[in-house]
Design an enzyme around this catalytic site. Structure first.
Site, PDB file in Angstrom:
ATOM      1  CG  ASP A   1       0.637  -1.008   7.215  1.00 36.08           C
ATOM      2  OD1 ASP A   1       0.169   0.105   6.925  1.00 36.08           O
ATOM      3  OD2 ASP A   1       1.730  -1.157   7.803  1.00 36.08           O
TER       4      ASP A   1
ATOM      5  NE  ARG B   1       0.688   1.393   4.457  1.00 43.26           N
ATOM      6  CZ  ARG B   1       1.975   1.649   4.472  1.00 43.26           C
ATOM      7  NH1 ARG B   1       2.615   1.906   3.359  1.00 43.26           N
ATOM      8  NH2 ARG B   1       2.662   1.636   5.596  1.00 43.26           N
TER       9      ARG B   1
ATOM     10  N   GLY C   1       8.740   0.595   3.226  1.00 44.32           N
ATOM     11  CA  GLY C   1       7.628   1.351   3.810  1.00 44.32           C
ATOM     12  C   GLY C   1       6.347   1.210   3.003  1.00 44.32           C
TER      13      GLY C   1
ATOM     14  CE1 TYR D   1       4.363   2.526  13.505  1.00 40.01           C
ATOM     15  CE2 TYR D   1       4.021   1.113  15.410  1.00 40.01           C
ATOM     16  CZ  TYR D   1       3.527   1.733  14.289  1.00 40.01           C
ATOM     17  OH  TYR D   1       2.200   1.579  13.946  1.00 40.01           O
TER      18      TYR D   1
ATOM     19  CG  HIS E   1       3.341   7.565  12.857  1.00 40.32           C
ATOM     20  ND1 HIS E   1       3.899   6.494  13.507  1.00 40.32           N
ATOM     21  CD2 HIS E   1       4.131   7.793  11.780  1.00 40.32           C
ATOM     22  CE1 HIS E   1       5.002   6.105  12.867  1.00 40.32           C
ATOM     23  NE2 HIS E   1       5.157   6.870  11.804  1.00 40.32           N
TER      24      HIS E   1
ATOM     25  N   GLY F   1      11.159  -3.651   3.039  1.00 41.78           N
ATOM     26  CA  GLY F   1      11.649  -2.562   3.886  1.00 41.78           C
ATOM     27  C   GLY F   1      11.519  -1.198   3.241  1.00 41.78           C
TER      28      GLY F   1
ATOM     29  CB  SER G   1       2.288  -2.531   3.730  1.00 47.38           C
ATOM     30  OG  SER G   1       1.963  -1.525   4.594  1.00 47.38           O
ATOM     31  CB  SER G   2       7.235  -5.744   2.097  1.00 48.52           C
ATOM     32  OG  SER G   2       7.993  -5.232   3.176  1.00 48.52           O
TER      33      SER G   2
ATOM     34  CG  ASP H   1      -2.335   2.803  12.272  1.00 48.58           C
ATOM     35  OD1 ASP H   1      -1.470   3.368  12.988  1.00 48.58           O
ATOM     36  OD2 ASP H   1      -2.084   1.817  11.546  1.00 48.58           O
TER      37      ASP H   1
HETATM   38  C1  GLA Z   1       3.444   1.363   9.871  1.00 50.00           C
HETATM   39  C2  GLA Z   1       2.411   0.594  10.695  1.00 50.00           C
HETATM   40  C3  GLA Z   1       1.019   1.182  10.490  1.00 50.00           C
HETATM   41  C4  GLA Z   1       1.021   2.694  10.733  1.00 50.00           C
HETATM   42  C5  GLA Z   1       2.148   3.362   9.948  1.00 50.00           C
HETATM   43  C6  GLA Z   1       2.276   4.811  10.270  1.00 50.00           C
HETATM   44  O1  GLA Z   1       3.205   1.169   8.504  1.00 50.00           O
HETATM   45  O2  GLA Z   1       2.391  -0.758  10.306  1.00 50.00           O
HETATM   46  O3  GLA Z   1       0.101   0.541  11.358  1.00 50.00           O
HETATM   47  O4  GLA Z   1       1.098   2.981  12.100  1.00 50.00           O
HETATM   48  O5  GLA Z   1       3.397   2.740  10.186  1.00 50.00           O
HETATM   49  O6  GLA Z   1       1.163   5.519   9.837  1.00 50.00           O
END
Ligand code: GLA
Length: 390
Positions: free
Chosen positions: A177, A31, A129, A227, A38, A127, A131-132, A40
């Site tokens: 994600d 995605r 960012g 995180y 940050h 890696g 959502s692998s 969710d």
């Molecule tokens: C990562 C987490 C998500 C979300 C984002 C930041 O992708 O997996 O749940 O918190 O960071 O928006």
């Protein structure tokens, strides 16, 4: 890589590895988040879209009858064995924990798994960012649904995958994600209320516009503690403000409590409260086609992530600055970092007709400033997880 090509590659590699053709195949997308970063895990709103890049999971019944899974991937060809005579536990190699966690989720539901050979292939940059990891979890869950003929409710499925990531991969992620990988819809963004879990599809199919994704090729590492620390800072802010979650706080309340808050915690909360507001506004502006405002909201989101939330990095800032300098006259509507941060990708909303020129301009500027070669690609909002062969 097109999905067809990825499917062919997966089938071929499966056959080489396991001496038989795969019987079941499932795909789940990565995605990009257009806005709502940050938020969710603060019960706020997010506005992601599924991308065309997918993880594929292929399986066939294991031929030797032993109660175990055999697992490997295009990226990691070493064979991993997962015994099925008891609850599946975490282990080495670490990448297989995403799969182990999903299997454990099925076991928790009392769903019996047969002995299987499983092969994973993906064109979601690892890696990056994008959502692998969620795409791997959701592809695995979709595969296991078809193998066991047990269709999970989409929300239950996304939550099962999130639990796998928490408990087996050690990453305390929110729900964005996994939800978008399950529920993405071609031609739409997904406005997700992370409290009620209600979703609204926001049409995004204007042929004059494209999402240009720029991978800084700086590794994105969310298990490093940055995180989790931010999550804690958000909960601390909510405690001091006397609200259940930052979703329930206003900027006015935050200002009134400024003296009682640690300055860093104050800035973290300022990002989250502002970002939740920007996200619902962006959804409204997209529906109205007010692109200039959407662009401003994307830049404001980036600035806030850089200065208040401190999850950007010089390379991401460079991409956003280059895009901003090109500006609307050069075909850039807005740009921001996307995903958890600390590296990874930026997403730019651009005029479709100028994609090639913008790719060249941004690549040249980025190489000149950082010495790193970026990877740029375009994706339309794509469909969520699907079964390819049953
Ligand atoms: C990562 C987490 C998500 C979300 C984002 C930041 O992708 O997996 O749940 O918190 O960071 O928006």
């Amino acid at each position: 890589m097109s999905l067809d090509h990825l499917v062919q590659k997966t089938k071929q590699q499966f056959t080489v590895k396991f001496n038989q053709a795969p019987r079941w195949l499932a795909a789940a997308p990565g995605r990009v988040n257009v806005i709502g970063e940050h938020t969710d895990y603060n019960d706020g709103f997010v506005l992601p879209m599924a991308i065309e890049n997918c993880t594929l999971a292929a399986a066939a019944p294991a031929s030797n009858g032993a109660m175990r899974l055999r697992l490997c991937s295009g990226e990691k060809p070493e064979m991993v064995e997962i015994p099925l005579n008891g609850k599946v536990a975490r282990g080495e190699p670490a990448w297989a924990n995403y799969v182990r966690g999903v299997i454990a989720g099925f076991q928790d539901l009392g769903i019996q798994l047969p002995a299987l050979d499983i092969f994973i292939e993906s064109d979601v940059p690892l890696g990056g960012g994008l959502s692998s990891s969620a795409s791997l979890e959701v592809a695995t869950a979709t595969l296991l649904e078809v193998v066991t003929s047990r269709q999970l409710d989409p929300v239950q499925k996304a939550l099962l995958c999130q639990k796998a990531e928490h408990e087996y991969a050690g990453m305390p992620c929110g729900i964005m994600d996994q939800f978008i990988s399950v529920m993405g819809k071609a031609g739409h963004l997904l406005l997700l209320d992370c409290r009620s879990r209600q979703t609204e599809l926001v049409p995004m199919n204007d042929p004059k516009l494209s999402f240009l994704i720029v991978n800084t090729n700086v590794k994105h590492e969310l298990t490093g503690g940055g995180y989790a620390r931010r999550r804690e800072q958000c909960y601390e802010a909510a405690r001091v403000l006397g609200v259940p979650m930052l979703r329930d706080a206003t900027l006015a309340q935050l200002e009134a409590a400024k003296d009682r808050l640690d300055p860093v915690v104050y800035r973290r909360a300022r990002h989250v409260i502002g970002e939740i507001e920007r996200t619902t506004q962006a959804a409204r502006e997209i529906k109205a086609g007010n692109w200039a405002v959407v662009g401003q909201l994307m830049y404001a989101s980036h600035d806030s992530l850089r200065d208040d939330y401190e999850v950007s990095c010089p390379e991401l800032d460079t991409v956003v600055e280059l895009a901003r300098n090109i500006g609307p006259s050069g075909g850039v509507i807005g740009c921001r970092m996307t995903g958890g941060g600390f590296g990874g990708c930026a997403v730019a909303l651009v005029e479709a007709a100028r994609v090639e020129q913008l790719t060249r301009q941004i690549t040249q500027g980025y190489v000149k400033r950082t010495g790193i070669q970026p990877s740029c690609f375009v994706s339309r909002p794509a469909n969520g997880a699907r079964v390819i062969a049953s």
